[in-house]
Design a protein around this motif. Structure first.
Motif, mmCIF file in Angstrom:
data_model
loop_
_atom_site.group_PDB
_atom_site.id
_atom_site.type_symbol
_atom_site.label_atom_id
_atom_site.label_comp_id
_atom_site.label_asym_id
_atom_site.label_seq_id
_atom_site.Cartn_x
_atom_site.Cartn_y
_atom_site.Cartn_z
ATOM 1 N N ALA A 169 71.539 -36.724 55.710
ATOM 2 C CA ALA A 169 71.347 -38.039 55.110
ATOM 3 C C ALA A 169 69.869 -38.393 54.999
ATOM 4 O O ALA A 169 69.438 -39.006 54.007
ATOM 5 N N ARG A 170 69.082 -38.006 55.988
ATOM 6 C CA ARG A 170 67.637 -38.293 55.920
ATOM 7 C C ARG A 170 66.985 -37.506 54.787
ATOM 8 O O ARG A 170 66.044 -37.994 54.148
ATOM 9 N N SER A 171 67.488 -36.304 54.517
ATOM 10 C CA SER A 171 66.959 -35.532 53.394
ATOM 11 C C SER A 171 67.286 -36.195 52.059
ATOM 12 O O SER A 171 66.480 -36.189 51.126
ATOM 13 N N LEU A 172 68.475 -36.783 51.980
ATOM 14 C CA LEU A 172 68.894 -37.450 50.742
ATOM 15 C C LEU A 172 68.226 -38.802 50.558
ATOM 16 O O LEU A 172 67.984 -39.236 49.426
ATOM 17 N N HIS A 173 67.960 -39.488 51.659
ATOM 18 C CA HIS A 173 67.473 -40.870 51.597
ATOM 19 C C HIS A 173 66.187 -41.020 52.414
ATOM 20 O O HIS A 173 66.096 -41.860 53.305
ATOM 21 N N SER A 174 65.225 -40.176 52.114
ATOM 22 C CA SER A 174 63.980 -40.160 52.894
ATOM 23 C C SER A 174 63.209 -41.476 52.808
ATOM 24 O O SER A 174 62.435 -41.808 53.709
ATOM 25 N N ALA A 175 63.437 -42.239 51.758
ATOM 26 C CA ALA A 175 62.704 -43.504 51.605
ATOM 27 C C ALA A 175 63.423 -44.690 52.244
ATOM 28 O O ALA A 175 62.857 -45.783 52.332
ATOM 29 N N SER A 176 64.642 -44.482 52.695
ATOM 30 C CA SER A 176 65.412 -45.596 53.260
ATOM 31 C C SER A 176 64.931 -45.920 54.663
ATOM 32 O O SER A 176 64.844 -45.020 55.516
ATOM 33 N N PRO A 177 64.631 -47.185 54.950
ATOM 34 C CA PRO A 177 64.167 -47.537 56.298
ATOM 35 C C PRO A 177 65.264 -47.430 57.343
ATOM 36 O O PRO A 177 64.996 -47.135 58.512
ATOM 37 N N VAL A 178 66.510 -47.653 56.933
ATOM 38 C CA VAL A 178 67.634 -47.587 57.862
ATOM 39 C C VAL A 178 68.790 -46.839 57.195
ATOM 40 O O VAL A 178 69.159 -47.150 56.056
ATOM 41 N N LEU A 179 69.340 -45.847 57.876
ATOM 42 C CA LEU A 179 70.510 -45.133 57.364
ATOM 43 C C LEU A 179 71.774 -45.887 57.759
ATOM 44 O O LEU A 179 71.935 -46.301 58.902
ATOM 45 N N ARG A 180 72.663 -46.042 56.805
ATOM 46 C CA ARG A 180 73.898 -46.780 57.030
ATOM 47 C C ARG A 180 75.057 -45.777 57.069
ATOM 48 O O ARG A 180 75.325 -45.094 56.084
ATOM 49 N N VAL A 181 75.725 -45.719 58.220
ATOM 50 C CA VAL A 181 76.729 -44.689 58.485
ATOM 51 C C VAL A 181 78.109 -45.326 58.655
ATOM 52 O O VAL A 181 78.270 -46.327 59.358
ATOM 53 N N LEU A 182 79.091 -44.723 58.003
ATOM 54 C CA LEU A 182 80.491 -45.096 58.183
ATOM 55 C C LEU A 182 81.196 -43.946 58.892
ATOM 56 O O LEU A 182 80.996 -42.782 58.542
ATOM 57 N N ALA A 183 82.015 -44.258 59.887
ATOM 58 C CA ALA A 183 82.794 -43.233 60.583
ATOM 59 C C ALA A 183 84.271 -43.428 60.286
ATOM 60 O O ALA A 183 84.794 -44.540 60.371
ATOM 61 N N LEU A 184 84.932 -42.349 59.903
ATOM 62 C CA LEU A 184 86.377 -42.342 59.692
ATOM 63 C C LEU A 184 86.978 -41.477 60.796
ATOM 64 O O LEU A 184 86.855 -40.253 60.782
ATOM 65 N N THR A 185 87.593 -42.122 61.785
ATOM 66 C CA THR A 185 88.082 -41.428 62.961
ATOM 67 C C THR A 185 89.554 -41.060 62.805
ATOM 68 O O THR A 185 90.224 -41.530 61.879
ATOM 69 N N GLY A 186 90.053 -40.239 63.735
ATOM 70 C CA GLY A 186 91.437 -39.773 63.638
ATOM 71 C C GLY A 186 92.426 -40.861 63.977
ATOM 72 O O GLY A 186 92.999 -41.510 63.102
ATOM 73 N N ASP A 187 92.683 -41.061 65.264
ATOM 74 C CA ASP A 187 93.529 -42.170 65.706
ATOM 75 C C ASP A 187 92.940 -42.726 66.995
ATOM 76 O O ASP A 187 91.886 -42.288 67.447
ATOM 77 N N GLU A 188 93.615 -43.682 67.581
ATOM 78 C CA GLU A 188 93.062 -44.383 68.735
ATOM 79 C C GLU A 188 93.691 -43.966 70.053
ATOM 80 O O GLU A 188 93.477 -44.638 71.066
ATOM 81 N N SER A 189 94.444 -42.849 70.057
ATOM 82 C CA SER A 189 95.085 -42.450 71.310
ATOM 83 C C SER A 189 95.048 -40.957 71.600
ATOM 84 O O SER A 189 95.094 -40.560 72.757
ATOM 85 N N THR A 190 94.966 -40.118 70.576
ATOM 86 C CA THR A 190 94.989 -38.673 70.802
ATOM 87 C C THR A 190 93.681 -38.216 71.444
ATOM 88 O O THR A 190 92.598 -38.570 70.964
ATOM 89 N N PRO A 191 93.736 -37.437 72.534
ATOM 90 C CA PRO A 191 92.509 -37.023 73.220
ATOM 91 C C PRO A 191 91.465 -36.372 72.318
ATOM 92 O O PRO A 191 90.273 -36.653 72.445
ATOM 93 N N ALA A 192 91.881 -35.496 71.412
ATOM 94 C CA ALA A 192 90.915 -34.836 70.527
ATOM 95 C C ALA A 192 90.163 -35.854 69.682
ATOM 96 O O ALA A 192 88.952 -35.750 69.490
ATOM 97 N N ALA A 193 90.876 -36.856 69.163
ATOM 98 C CA ALA A 193 90.243 -37.881 68.335
ATOM 99 C C ALA A 193 89.253 -38.695 69.155
ATOM 100 O O ALA A 193 88.134 -38.985 68.706
#
Length: 383
Positions: A169-193
């Protein structure tokens, strides 16, 4: 991982194993093999995507090791694993081993259903929590049924994914002062997630000039990932998306593309699974990374149960420590633009039968430890 020495006098490697593939067990749609001993795998998923690959690698290893393997698919239906297990118990003629998964925290109930049965239990990919283990061990005699748990290092994978994502992301947006990240997680109970998400949070916490916008559970569903990503991207600027697996990452990339963003140019994405679509997306630059290799845990379960079953010192064949409570960890590896060509060449066809899984067995080879690394897999896949 190291263990004690095993005796080899009762076999001659190379002649002992005969691969016999027969028709699927009637009504269950799973492969079966000429029996050295029997394993039943209660698969929380089905034939497609990640869980299908787990079954395929397990079946390939079972063929190499003369294991009678039965696979029962829950197809991610709530409580279906318990129903399948009860039906299998009602049928009788029980296997020597049940391979179980603590998906959606169902492991305690599954283990209790097997108490005082003439079987042993191996947990795969998602193991019991410390509290769940305490609860299960209260059942009389069950500690002698529990063999071990085999799980990948999901926390480290989540961390390395985050680091790769931020670098891209820093390579794509080298001029951006702050990188904005979204996380898409698995579920809220499975250990792997949960472990993957914890690794992601650790990786992002080490970075400056970064904002984690949200961590949104998508229940391992690509359709839900697509809908939630598209809804979020339509109203918020996002520079990078951390996704719990390849299917989620590719669904988010599709949503981004429909909104005019080019994955790998306007927005960075990472996934996990070593899926073939994921590998191809890495090769085109649409994904910065596909971590993974953990679907080979199906094969490792077969290999390690083979060693446990045939070792003169059974428990030492898997891991030192108290039976049942031991956890055998193996690391996953990253497929990146730098190495994706090699992985596609050797593993891109998904033909796991070309891998000689017998060479991973300590009993057969006389090795004192297991090497389940990506390089070992590539070497076993041949030229």
């Amino acid at each position: 991982m190291t263990a004690g020495k095993e005796t080899l006098s009762f076999m001659t490697a190379g002649r002992y194993f005969i691969f016999v593939l027969v028709l699927a067990i009637a009504g269950f749609g799973s492969p079966a093999f000429s029996s050295g001993f029997k394993i039943t795998f209660i698969n929380p998923g089905g034939d497609g995507s990640f869980w299908g690959e787990v079954s395929k690698t397990m079946a390939a290893a079972a063929g190499d090791l003369d294991i009678d393997l039965e696979i029962l698919n829950a197809n991610r239906r709530p409580y279906a694993m318990e129903k399948l297990l009860q039906e299998r118990l009602d049928r009788g003629d029980l296997p020597d081993y049940f391979v179980l998964v603590n998906e959606l925290q169902e492991g305690t109930r599954l283990a209790k259903m097997l108490r005082q049965k003439p079987v042993k239990i191996l947990f795969l990919l998602n193991t019991l929590s410390a509290y769940q283990m305490q609860v299960v061990l209260q059942e009389p005699g069950i500690e002698n049924q529990l063999v071990a748990s085999i799980i990948p290092d999901n926390e480290t994978a989540g961390y390395e994914m985050a680091k790769s994502l931020i670098s891209a992301a820093r390579s794509l947006h080298s001029a951006s002062p702050v990188l904005r990240v979204l996380a898409l997680t698995g579920d809220e109970s499975t250990p792997a997630a949960l472990d993957r998400e914890q690794g992601m949070l650790r990786g992002l916490a080490e970075e400056d000039n970064l904002e984690l916008l949200r961590a949104i559970p998508v229940e391992w569903s690509s359709a839900l990932a697509y809908a939630r990503a598209k809804n979020y991207l339509a109203r918020t600027t996002v520079d990078a998306i951390w996704a719990a697996n390849d299917d989620i990452a590719l669904a988010a990339g599709k949503a981004a593309a429909e909104l005019g963003l080019v994955p790998g140019k306007d927005i960075a994405l990472v996934g996990l699974n070593w899926s073939r679509p994921g590998m191809y997306a890495v090769s085109t630059g649409a994904l910065a990374m596909s971590h993974g290799g953990h679907f080979f845990a199906g094969a490792w379960a077969a290999v390690m149960l083979y060693d446990f079953h045939h070792s003169s010192s059974q428990y030492s064949a898997i891991a030192p420590g108290k039976a049942g409570s031991a956890v055998v960890n193996f690391k996953m590896s990253a497929i990146t633009p730098e190495n994706v060509g090699k992985y596609l060449e050797k593993l891109g066809d998904g033909d796991w039968s070309k891998i000689d899984f017998a060479q991973f067995s300590k009993v057969i080879t006389g090795h004192t430890g297991y090497d389940f690394s990506a390089q070992a897999i590539l070497n076993a896949a041949g030229n």
